[in-house]
Design a protein around this motif. Structure first.
Motif, PDB file in Angstrom:
ATOM      1  N   ASN A 137       0.822  -1.221   0.000  1.00 22.14           N
ATOM      2  CA  ASN A 137       0.000   0.000   0.000  1.00 22.14           C
ATOM      3  C   ASN A 137       0.853   1.267   0.000  1.00 22.14           C
ATOM      4  O   ASN A 137       0.446   2.293  -0.564  1.00 22.14           O
ATOM      5  N   GLN A 138       2.021   1.211   0.618  1.00 26.58           N
ATOM      6  CA  GLN A 138       2.920   2.366   0.558  1.00 26.58           C
ATOM      7  C   GLN A 138       3.300   2.667  -0.897  1.00 26.58           C
ATOM      8  O   GLN A 138       3.351   3.820  -1.310  1.00 26.58           O
ATOM      9  N   GLY A 139       3.559   1.606  -1.662  1.00 28.91           N
ATOM     10  CA  GLY A 139       3.875   1.781  -3.072  1.00 28.91           C
ATOM     11  C   GLY A 139       2.688   2.287  -3.876  1.00 28.91           C
ATOM     12  O   GLY A 139       2.846   3.095  -4.798  1.00 28.91           O
ATOM     13  N   THR A 149      -4.440   1.225  -7.902  1.00 33.47           N
ATOM     14  CA  THR A 149      -4.909   2.360  -7.088  1.00 33.47           C
ATOM     15  C   THR A 149      -5.677   1.920  -5.849  1.00 33.47           C
ATOM     16  O   THR A 149      -5.847   2.711  -4.917  1.00 33.47           O
ATOM     17  N   ASP A 150      -6.155   0.678  -5.824  1.00 31.52           N
ATOM     18  CA  ASP A 150      -6.906   0.172  -4.672  1.00 31.52           C
ATOM     19  C   ASP A 150      -5.945  -0.482  -3.684  1.00 31.52           C
ATOM     20  O   ASP A 150      -5.217  -1.413  -4.045  1.00 31.52           O
ATOM     21  N   ASP A 156      -6.413  -9.946   0.801  1.00 32.97           N
ATOM     22  CA  ASP A 156      -6.196  -9.786  -0.634  1.00 32.97           C
ATOM     23  C   ASP A 156      -4.933 -10.484  -1.117  1.00 32.97           C
ATOM     24  O   ASP A 156      -4.861 -10.929  -2.265  1.00 32.97           O
ATOM     25  N   VAL A 157      -3.901 -10.555  -0.269  1.00 29.97           N
ATOM     26  CA  VAL A 157      -2.626 -11.148  -0.695  1.00 29.97           C
ATOM     27  C   VAL A 157      -2.449 -12.570  -0.181  1.00 29.97           C
ATOM     28  O   VAL A 157      -1.417 -13.194  -0.439  1.00 29.97           O
ATOM     29  N   ARG A 158      -3.440 -13.096   0.515  1.00 27.37           N
ATOM     30  CA  ARG A 158      -3.331 -14.452   1.072  1.00 27.37           C
ATOM     31  C   ARG A 158      -3.106 -15.500  -0.017  1.00 27.37           C
ATOM     32  O   ARG A 158      -2.417 -16.491   0.189  1.00 27.37           O
ATOM     33  N   GLY A 159      -3.674 -15.275  -1.190  1.00 27.85           N
ATOM     34  CA  GLY A 159      -3.534 -16.241  -2.272  1.00 27.85           C
ATOM     35  C   GLY A 159      -2.114 -16.380  -2.791  1.00 27.85           C
ATOM     36  O   GLY A 159      -1.814 -17.308  -3.553  1.00 27.85           O
TER      37      GLY A 159
END
Length: 227
Positions: A137-139, A149-150, A156-159
């Motif tokens: 999210n910092q990026g 942008t979201d 969301d990154v668990r996959g």
């Protein structure tokens, strides 16, 4: 008489021979052979140095001179050649890993960093997901690293976890995740089955400390093991 040239795929067997004779690793050489500089005695390779390019970062590797040709300045000329190549490619950082030549490379501007000062790089776990999402999210918020942008959540990154074909590694120090690197599919067609693309992100407070280089150094062998 010694001459210098850029390597081609034709030179690969001779480069591998020289590296193996000197006890240096050969993994990954084939994929970067065209960014090697060679020292030649006639047609014989008597020295080499290589550059691996990963985005705007580079890795100096495989600096070696045949035992019979040492103490003649060949290693210095090869190293300066790679530094010039890195500058030509507009790389913003250049690193190397060595256990035997720590006192040789500072003359070229390298700063010695003890391994204990570098973060530990390991496979990511469930406990790392929130930190991975926050660094991502910092990026996203900075608008310089991605077109996304979201912002992401841990869910969301668990996959990304536990995919044997696409490694997800984190750099950790002092119990904190300093950065992460992740491989993902390049294209769906079968002909791209052995190809991946990757993202590497470093926390805002941890940049400029070799975290990205440490991640890349562990990530390349991890991808090789994953096929």
């Amino acid at each position: 008489m010694i001459s210098f040239c850029t390597a081609t795929s034709h030179d690969l067997p001779e480069v591998l021979r020289l590296l193996e004779a000197s006890g240096l690793p050969i993994a990954g050489v084939e994929g970067h052979i065209q960014e090697f500089i060679l020292a030649l005695e006639g047609e014989r390779v008597v020295g080499c140095a290589g550059l691996e390019v990963h985005g705007v970062a580079g890795l100096l590797r495989s600096v070696v001179v045949d035992e019979s040709y040492r103490s003649h300045g060949l290693g210095e000329k090869l190293t300066w050649g790679i530094l010039g190549l890195a500058q030509h490619k507009n790389l913003t950082s250049l690193s190397l890993l060595t256990d035997t030549a720590q006192d040789y490379f500072p003359r070229f501007g390298f700063a010695r960093v003890e391994r204990a000062e570098l973060p530990e790089v390991r496979e990511a776990t469930e406990a790392d997901l929130a930190a991975i999402a926050e660094i991502y999210n910092q990026g996203i918020r900075a608008r310089t690293a991605t077109f996304e942008t979201d912002e992401r959540t841990a869910q969301d990154v668990r996959g990304w976890l536990n995919n044997p074909k696409h490694p997800l590694l984190v750099a950790e120090k002092g119990g904190q995740v300093w950065g992460w690197i992740h491989a993902s599919s390049y294209r769906a067609r079968d002909c791209y089955a052995g190809i991946a693309e990757f993202s590497v992100y470093v926390a805002e407070t941890s940049r400029g400390q070799g975290v990205g280089d440490a991640l890349m150094a562990a990530f390349i062998p991890a991808c090789e093991r994953a096929g």
